[in-house]
Design a protein around this motif. Sequence first.
Motif, PDB file in Angstrom:
ATOM      1  N   VAL A 126      59.668  30.642  41.133  1.00  0.00           N
ATOM      2  CA  VAL A 126      59.501  30.634  42.597  1.00  0.00           C
ATOM      3  C   VAL A 126      58.868  31.954  43.114  1.00  0.00           C
ATOM      4  O   VAL A 126      59.244  33.032  42.574  1.00  0.00           O
ATOM      5  N   ARG A 127      57.636  31.978  43.709  1.00  0.00           N
ATOM      6  CA  ARG A 127      56.898  33.116  44.410  1.00  0.00           C
ATOM      7  C   ARG A 127      57.058  33.115  45.638  1.00  0.00           C
ATOM      8  O   ARG A 127      56.034  32.454  46.238  1.00  0.00           O
ATOM      9  N   ASP A 128      57.910  33.767  46.412  1.00  0.00           N
ATOM     10  CA  ASP A 128      58.025  33.627  48.023  1.00  0.00           C
ATOM     11  C   ASP A 128      58.015  35.057  48.566  1.00  0.00           C
ATOM     12  O   ASP A 128      58.216  36.098  47.660  1.00  0.00           O
ATOM     13  N   GLY A 129      57.857  35.114  49.515  1.00  0.00           N
ATOM     14  CA  GLY A 129      57.978  36.729  50.363  1.00  0.00           C
ATOM     15  C   GLY A 129      56.778  36.869  50.922  1.00  0.00           C
ATOM     16  O   GLY A 129      55.559  36.676  50.224  1.00  0.00           O
ATOM     17  N   GLY A 130      56.733  37.299  52.213  1.00  0.00           N
ATOM     18  CA  GLY A 130      55.616  37.745  52.811  1.00  0.00           C
ATOM     19  C   GLY A 130      54.601  38.696  52.215  1.00  0.00           C
ATOM     20  O   GLY A 130      53.474  38.568  52.199  1.00  0.00           O
ATOM     21  N   HIS A 131      55.338  39.524  51.335  1.00  0.00           N
ATOM     22  CA  HIS A 131      54.400  40.657  50.770  1.00  0.00           C
ATOM     23  C   HIS A 131      53.405  40.007  49.625  1.00  0.00           C
ATOM     24  O   HIS A 131      52.410  40.649  49.456  1.00  0.00           O
ATOM     25  N   LEU A 132      54.075  38.977  49.080  1.00  0.00           N
ATOM     26  CA  LEU A 132      53.099  38.257  48.065  1.00  0.00           C
ATOM     27  C   LEU A 132      51.978  37.470  48.680  1.00  0.00           C
ATOM     28  O   LEU A 132      50.914  37.457  48.487  1.00  0.00           O
ATOM     29  N   LEU A 133      52.039  37.064  50.055  1.00  0.00           N
ATOM     30  CA  LEU A 133      51.319  36.295  50.751  1.00  0.00           C
ATOM     31  C   LEU A 133      50.131  37.440  51.073  1.00  0.00           C
ATOM     32  O   LEU A 133      48.730  37.028  51.162  1.00  0.00           O
ATOM     33  N   VAL A 134      50.711  38.410  51.565  1.00  0.00           N
ATOM     34  CA  VAL A 134      49.577  39.673  52.012  1.00  0.00           C
ATOM     35  C   VAL A 134      48.866  39.949  50.661  1.00  0.00           C
ATOM     36  O   VAL A 134      47.468  40.092  50.781  1.00  0.00           O
ATOM     37  N   GLY A 135      49.398  39.738  49.636  1.00  0.00           N
ATOM     38  CA  GLY A 135      48.615  40.007  48.178  1.00  0.00           C
ATOM     39  C   GLY A 135      47.517  39.251  48.037  1.00  0.00           C
ATOM     40  O   GLY A 135      46.505  39.420  47.465  1.00  0.00           O
ATOM     41  N   GLU A 136      47.907  38.011  48.340  1.00  0.00           N
ATOM     42  CA  GLU A 136      47.048  36.933  47.895  1.00  0.00           C
ATOM     43  C   GLU A 136      45.991  36.956  49.160  1.00  0.00           C
ATOM     44  O   GLU A 136      44.587  36.712  48.588  1.00  0.00           O
ATOM     45  N   VAL A 137      45.902  37.288  50.303  1.00  0.00           N
ATOM     46  CA  VAL A 137      45.118  37.347  51.156  1.00  0.00           C
ATOM     47  C   VAL A 137      44.048  38.561  50.600  1.00  0.00           C
ATOM     48  O   VAL A 137      42.986  38.253  50.751  1.00  0.00           O
ATOM     49  N   VAL A 138      44.434  39.651  50.236  1.00  0.00           N
ATOM     50  CA  VAL A 138      43.752  40.900  49.812  1.00  0.00           C
ATOM     51  C   VAL A 138      42.990  40.412  48.679  1.00  0.00           C
ATOM     52  O   VAL A 138      41.684  40.839  48.561  1.00  0.00           O
ATOM     53  N   ALA A 139      43.660  39.795  47.607  1.00  0.00           N
ATOM     54  CA  ALA A 139      43.173  39.381  46.170  1.00  0.00           C
ATOM     55  C   ALA A 139      41.855  38.355  46.691  1.00  0.00           C
ATOM     56  O   ALA A 139      40.601  38.584  46.169  1.00  0.00           O
ATOM     57  N   THR A 140      41.894  37.592  47.557  1.00  0.00           N
ATOM     58  CA  THR A 140      40.972  36.442  47.802  1.00  0.00           C
ATOM     59  C   THR A 140      39.790  37.062  48.546  1.00  0.00           C
ATOM     60  O   THR A 140      38.600  36.765  48.228  1.00  0.00           O
ATOM     61  N   ALA A 141      40.193  37.947  49.561  1.00  0.00           N
ATOM     62  CA  ALA A 141      39.072  38.473  50.313  1.00  0.00           C
ATOM     63  C   ALA A 141      38.189  39.392  49.610  1.00  0.00           C
ATOM     64  O   ALA A 141      37.064  39.481  49.716  1.00  0.00           O
ATOM     65  N   GLY A 142      38.762  40.062  48.540  1.00  0.00           N
ATOM     66  CA  GLY A 142      38.054  41.100  47.803  1.00  0.00           C
ATOM     67  C   GLY A 142      37.417  40.319  46.989  1.00  0.00           C
ATOM     68  O   GLY A 142      36.062  40.817  46.714  1.00  0.00           O
ATOM     69  N   LEU A 143      37.853  39.171  46.354  1.00  0.00           N
ATOM     70  CA  LEU A 143      36.905  38.382  45.335  1.00  0.00           C
ATOM     71  C   LEU A 143      35.789  37.737  46.212  1.00  0.00           C
ATOM     72  O   LEU A 143      34.467  37.769  45.457  1.00  0.00           O
ATOM     73  N   VAL A 144      35.727  37.115  47.380  1.00  0.00           N
ATOM     74  CA  VAL A 144      34.663  36.673  48.048  1.00  0.00           C
ATOM     75  C   VAL A 144      33.900  37.866  48.636  1.00  0.00           C
ATOM     76  O   VAL A 144      32.515  37.756  48.238  1.00  0.00           O
ATOM     77  N   LEU A 145      34.459  38.980  48.888  1.00  0.00           N
ATOM     78  CA  LEU A 145      33.509  40.138  49.176  1.00  0.00           C
ATOM     79  C   LEU A 145      32.498  40.719  48.066  1.00  0.00           C
ATOM     80  O   LEU A 145      31.207  40.847  48.210  1.00  0.00           O
ATOM     81  N   VAL A 146      33.139  40.571  46.905  1.00  0.00           N
ATOM     82  CA  VAL A 146      32.318  40.881  45.544  1.00  0.00           C
ATOM     83  C   VAL A 146      31.279  40.168  45.551  1.00  0.00           C
ATOM     84  O   VAL A 146      30.232  40.442  45.220  1.00  0.00           O
ATOM     85  N   ILE A 147      31.598  38.715  45.288  1.00  0.00           N
ATOM     86  CA  ILE A 147      30.580  37.713  45.140  1.00  0.00           C
ATOM     87  C   ILE A 147      29.332  37.605  46.231  1.00  0.00           C
ATOM     88  O   ILE A 147      28.331  37.736  46.078  1.00  0.00           O
ATOM     89  N   GLN A 148      29.841  37.594  47.664  1.00  0.00           N
ATOM     90  CA  GLN A 148      28.931  37.498  48.656  1.00  0.00           C
ATOM     91  C   GLN A 148      28.082  38.984  48.676  1.00  0.00           C
ATOM     92  O   GLN A 148      26.963  38.776  49.067  1.00  0.00           O
ATOM     93  N   GLY A 149      28.698  40.118  48.637  1.00  0.00           N
ATOM     94  CA  GLY A 149      27.811  41.400  48.501  1.00  0.00           C
ATOM     95  C   GLY A 149      26.867  41.432  47.402  1.00  0.00           C
ATOM     96  O   GLY A 149      25.907  41.636  47.846  1.00  0.00           O
ATOM     97  N   LEU A 150      27.343  41.044  46.356  1.00  0.00           N
ATOM     98  CA  LEU A 150      25.993  40.942  45.500  1.00  0.00           C
ATOM     99  C   LEU A 150      25.048  40.170  45.582  1.00  0.00           C
ATOM    100  O   LEU A 150      23.794  40.550  45.317  1.00  0.00           O
ATOM    101  N   ASP A 151      25.459  39.065  46.086  1.00  0.00           N
ATOM    102  CA  ASP A 151      24.549  37.915  46.218  1.00  0.00           C
ATOM    103  C   ASP A 151      23.594  38.530  47.520  1.00  0.00           C
ATOM    104  O   ASP A 151      22.438  38.105  47.273  1.00  0.00           O
ATOM    105  N   ARG A 152      23.949  38.851  48.386  1.00  0.00           N
ATOM    106  CA  ARG A 152      23.150  39.310  49.645  1.00  0.00           C
ATOM    107  C   ARG A 152      22.508  40.404  49.365  1.00  0.00           C
ATOM    108  O   ARG A 152      21.369  40.671  50.018  1.00  0.00           O
ATOM    109  N   ILE A 153      22.916  41.220  48.398  1.00  0.00           N
ATOM    110  CA  ILE A 153      21.831  42.520  48.081  1.00  0.00           C
ATOM    111  C   ILE A 153      20.906  42.166  47.056  1.00  0.00           C
ATOM    112  O   ILE A 153      20.148  43.319  46.589  1.00  0.00           O
ATOM    113  N   GLY A 154      20.988  40.933  46.690  1.00  0.00           N
ATOM    114  CA  GLY A 154      19.915  40.571  45.460  1.00  0.00           C
ATOM    115  C   GLY A 154      20.305  41.082  44.190  1.00  0.00           C
ATOM    116  O   GLY A 154      19.223  41.040  43.148  1.00  0.00           O
ATOM    117  N   ARG A 155      21.549  40.954  43.873  1.00  0.00           N
ATOM    118  CA  ARG A 155      21.936  41.425  42.510  1.00  0.00           C
ATOM    119  C   ARG A 155      23.016  40.330  41.914  1.00  0.00           C
ATOM    120  O   ARG A 155      24.078  40.647  41.409  1.00  0.00           O
TER     121      ARG A 155
END
Length: 273
Positions: A126-155
């Motif tokens: 079981v993985r519960d607790g608000g702090h873990l959900l905050v961790g998932e928000v941060v992890a996924t946001a960072g992942l999308v930012l890495v992909i989108q950022g590199l794609d939008r700057i042409g790399r």
Amino acid sequence: MTNSASLSRRATAELVGTAALLVVVIGSGIQAAALTSDTGVALVANSLASAIGLGLIITLFGPLSGAHLNPVVTLTAWWGRRTGGEGLEGREALVYVAAQTAGAIGGAVLAEAMFGRLPGAFSTQVRDGGHLLVGEVVATAGLVLVIQGLDRIGRPKLIPAAVAAYIAAAIWFTSSGSFANPAGTIGRSFSDSFTGIAPQSLPGFVAAQLVGGILGLVLAGLLYGSTRRAAASTAATPSITGTPSITGTSSTTGTVGPVAETGAPGPAFQAVG
């Protein structure tokens, strides 16, 4: 640029690629836990194997389907098309998500069977607790930012290595261990192992990942502009006939349009399962 591969072929690539990712993540976790009782050492082994495997999978399947391997990445590609950029149509996105989810479950079952464990047993971790959900928000946001950022700057060529490096780091710096992938999270509920997650923890994790995906898109827009503006800016960049353009490809016209390095709809990616 439109990928010449049929939707069925691209969906197969997403299914097989996501299955391979789950085999790497879960298999390396089972192996690490069997070889050492030190959780830190096991996590080092699991994170390194996951990152290396992820980079290879993206490199291999990127030219076929874009190697999304993750519904959040697929949804960002769908949104990119809706806002004037390249990406997936709604029907294609649904097929991708279905293939990714099926592949994740199949990969989890295969990993369990490969190590002589009972396939299909649900995780009890079981993985519960608000702090873990905050961790998932941060992890996924960072992942999308890495992909989108590199794609939008042409790399986009840097995406496989960058995503692999990001996931290796995020496994350590996020409280949740950086699942960052709804399909992968569902798949990992079918493995009662070091990397598993109990079914009752799925709703919170998946919701947090979707929120993180939206946040990542917003950040990418604020930092790099919209996909439509980025495409227009690239198309307006002059290039001398027969000389390399800013994207690293040869141009024979007066202007350079957006170039998809992998020839697939949307940026090549994945996030760990």
